[in-house]
Design a protein around this motif. Structure first.
Motif, PDB file in Angstrom:
ATOM      1  N   LYS A 130     -30.509  -9.108  17.468  1.00 28.90           N
ATOM      2  CA  LYS A 130     -31.842  -9.984  17.226  1.00 28.90           C
ATOM      3  C   LYS A 130     -32.133 -10.319  16.099  1.00 28.90           C
ATOM      4  N   PRO A 131     -31.067 -11.271  15.466  1.00 23.70           N
ATOM      5  CA  PRO A 131     -31.545 -11.503  14.106  1.00 23.70           C
ATOM      6  C   PRO A 131     -32.606 -12.233  13.642  1.00 23.70           C
ATOM      7  N   GLU A 132     -33.003 -13.104  14.604  1.00 20.22           N
ATOM      8  CA  GLU A 132     -34.117 -13.771  14.313  1.00 20.22           C
ATOM      9  C   GLU A 132     -35.326 -13.283  14.097  1.00 20.22           C
ATOM     10  N   GLN A 133     -35.442 -11.925  14.951  1.00 22.04           N
ATOM     11  CA  GLN A 133     -36.796 -10.966  14.672  1.00 22.04           C
ATOM     12  C   GLN A 133     -36.939 -10.693  13.138  1.00 22.04           C
ATOM     13  N   TYR A 134     -35.643 -10.684  12.527  1.00 23.08           N
ATOM     14  CA  TYR A 134     -35.842 -10.118  11.241  1.00 23.08           C
ATOM     15  C   TYR A 134     -35.662 -11.147  10.051  1.00 23.08           C
ATOM     16  N   GLY A 135     -35.816 -12.446  10.662  1.00 21.05           N
ATOM     17  CA  GLY A 135     -35.937 -13.759   9.622  1.00 21.05           C
ATOM     18  C   GLY A 135     -34.544 -14.243   9.336  1.00 21.05           C
ATOM     19  N   PHE A 136     -33.609 -13.912  10.009  1.00 23.98           N
ATOM     20  CA  PHE A 136     -32.110 -14.274   9.977  1.00 23.98           C
ATOM     21  C   PHE A 136     -31.677 -15.446  10.924  1.00 23.98           C
ATOM     22  N   LYS A 137     -30.896 -16.344  10.441  1.00 26.90           N
ATOM     23  CA  LYS A 137     -30.434 -17.560  11.270  1.00 26.90           C
ATOM     24  C   LYS A 137     -29.385 -16.898  12.194  1.00 26.90           C
ATOM     25  N   THR A 138     -28.380 -16.143  11.584  1.00 26.76           N
ATOM     26  CA  THR A 138     -27.423 -15.684  12.674  1.00 26.76           C
ATOM     27  C   THR A 138     -26.837 -14.408  12.166  1.00 26.76           C
ATOM     28  N   SER A 139     -26.160 -13.451  13.198  1.00 24.75           N
ATOM     29  CA  SER A 139     -25.498 -12.395  12.709  1.00 24.75           C
ATOM     30  C   SER A 139     -23.964 -12.617  13.185  1.00 24.75           C
ATOM     31  N   LYS A 140     -23.600 -13.561  14.033  1.00 26.69           N
ATOM     32  CA  LYS A 140     -21.995 -13.991  14.433  1.00 26.69           C
ATOM     33  C   LYS A 140     -21.459 -14.635  13.153  1.00 26.69           C
ATOM     34  N   VAL A 141     -22.079 -15.211  12.309  1.00 32.68           N
ATOM     35  CA  VAL A 141     -21.325 -16.004  11.247  1.00 32.68           C
ATOM     36  C   VAL A 141     -21.587 -15.251  10.064  1.00 32.68           C
ATOM     37  N   ALA A 142     -20.536 -14.955   9.309  1.00 32.65           N
ATOM     38  CA  ALA A 142     -20.462 -14.292   7.826  1.00 32.65           C
ATOM     39  C   ALA A 142     -20.858 -15.355   6.970  1.00 32.65           C
ATOM     40  N   CYS A 143     -21.497 -15.113   5.894  1.00 34.51           N
ATOM     41  CA  CYS A 143     -22.033 -16.124   4.972  1.00 34.51           C
ATOM     42  C   CYS A 143     -21.030 -16.490   4.030  1.00 34.51           C
ATOM     43  N   CYS A 144     -20.055 -15.456   4.008  1.00 31.78           N
ATOM     44  CA  CYS A 144     -18.557 -16.049   3.054  1.00 31.78           C
ATOM     45  C   CYS A 144     -17.314 -15.360   3.856  1.00 31.78           C
TER      46      CYS A 144
END
Length: 218
Positions: A130-144
């Protein structure tokens, strides 16, 4: 032996001096943030020659890239749909409760609560699901990273790099961002024994404060 390294940009891009430090992170890592929460200096690597005296009392960091319980730790496990790979997930689910049991047994043998174990797997799964509940856009795509979902290889100067690290649960295909780690450490301060045993970090600090007061009296 491992070829995994984090001593080149963009690792460390959000570290105070914005330079790579060997941490697989955009900034601070898990040991840094735990030490910060406890009011301690960041622990030095256990092979650092400066790790002695008062610095040793702040702890030591035994993390080593790509090294783990299994011989194939660090192998490219990157799932085709962006979800976590099932096999290592199931292994972690089985391993962590058994580690809790081992820590409990060691503490019983010693006669006091010397060792504390945290289940980082369970702490971060809620953010992943539930990434959106923590203020994230995604947990499926890595930043780098590179490839599908930026889920292949290590984070290097040739990798794709997101512009806002705070929108991502994962910095690279394996390691959370500093923001995600800060959330996990905050949970550790007040977590139940389902996530950290035999006590959370706030309780540990309170117990230490009482023990220090008793020593001062006597």
């Amino acid at each position: 032996m491992t070829t995994a390294r984090a001593d080149s940009p963009p690792n460390g891009i959000d570290y105070p001096h914005q330079q790579p430090t060997g941490r697989f992170s955009n900034g601070l890592n898990f040991p840094d943030l735990i030490a910060e929460a406890l009011g301690l200096e960041s622990p030095l690597p256990f092979l650092n020659p400066d790790l002695k005296g008062k610095k040793l009392l702040a702890g030591a960091n035994f993390a080593s890239a790509g090294i783990g319980v299994l011989n194939d730790t660090g192998f490219q496990f990157g799932s085709m749909n962006g979800e976590c790979a099932d096999e290592p997930q199931e292994a972690a689910k089985m391993f962590n409760p058994k580690l809790f049991d081992l820590v409990d047994e060691l503490n019983r043998d010693i006669g006091e609560d010397v060792f504390i174990s945290a289940n980082a797997f369970s702490l971060k799964m809620d953010m992943i699901e539930k990434p959106e509940q923590y203020g994230f856009k995604t947990s499926k795509v890595a930043c780098c990273g590179q490839g599908m979902y930026n889920g292949l290889g290590m984070c290097t100067e040739m990798s794709n790099l997101c512009s806002n690290r705070d929108e991502y649960v994962f910095w690279d295909p394996y390691h959370p961002t500093e923001k995600a780690l800060r959330i996990m450490v905050k949970k550790l301060m007040d977590a139940s024994t389902d996530h950290i045993r035999p006590m959370n970090l706030s309780t540990m600090m309170a117990v230490d404060a009482v023990a220090a007061a008793d020593r001062a009296i006597y």
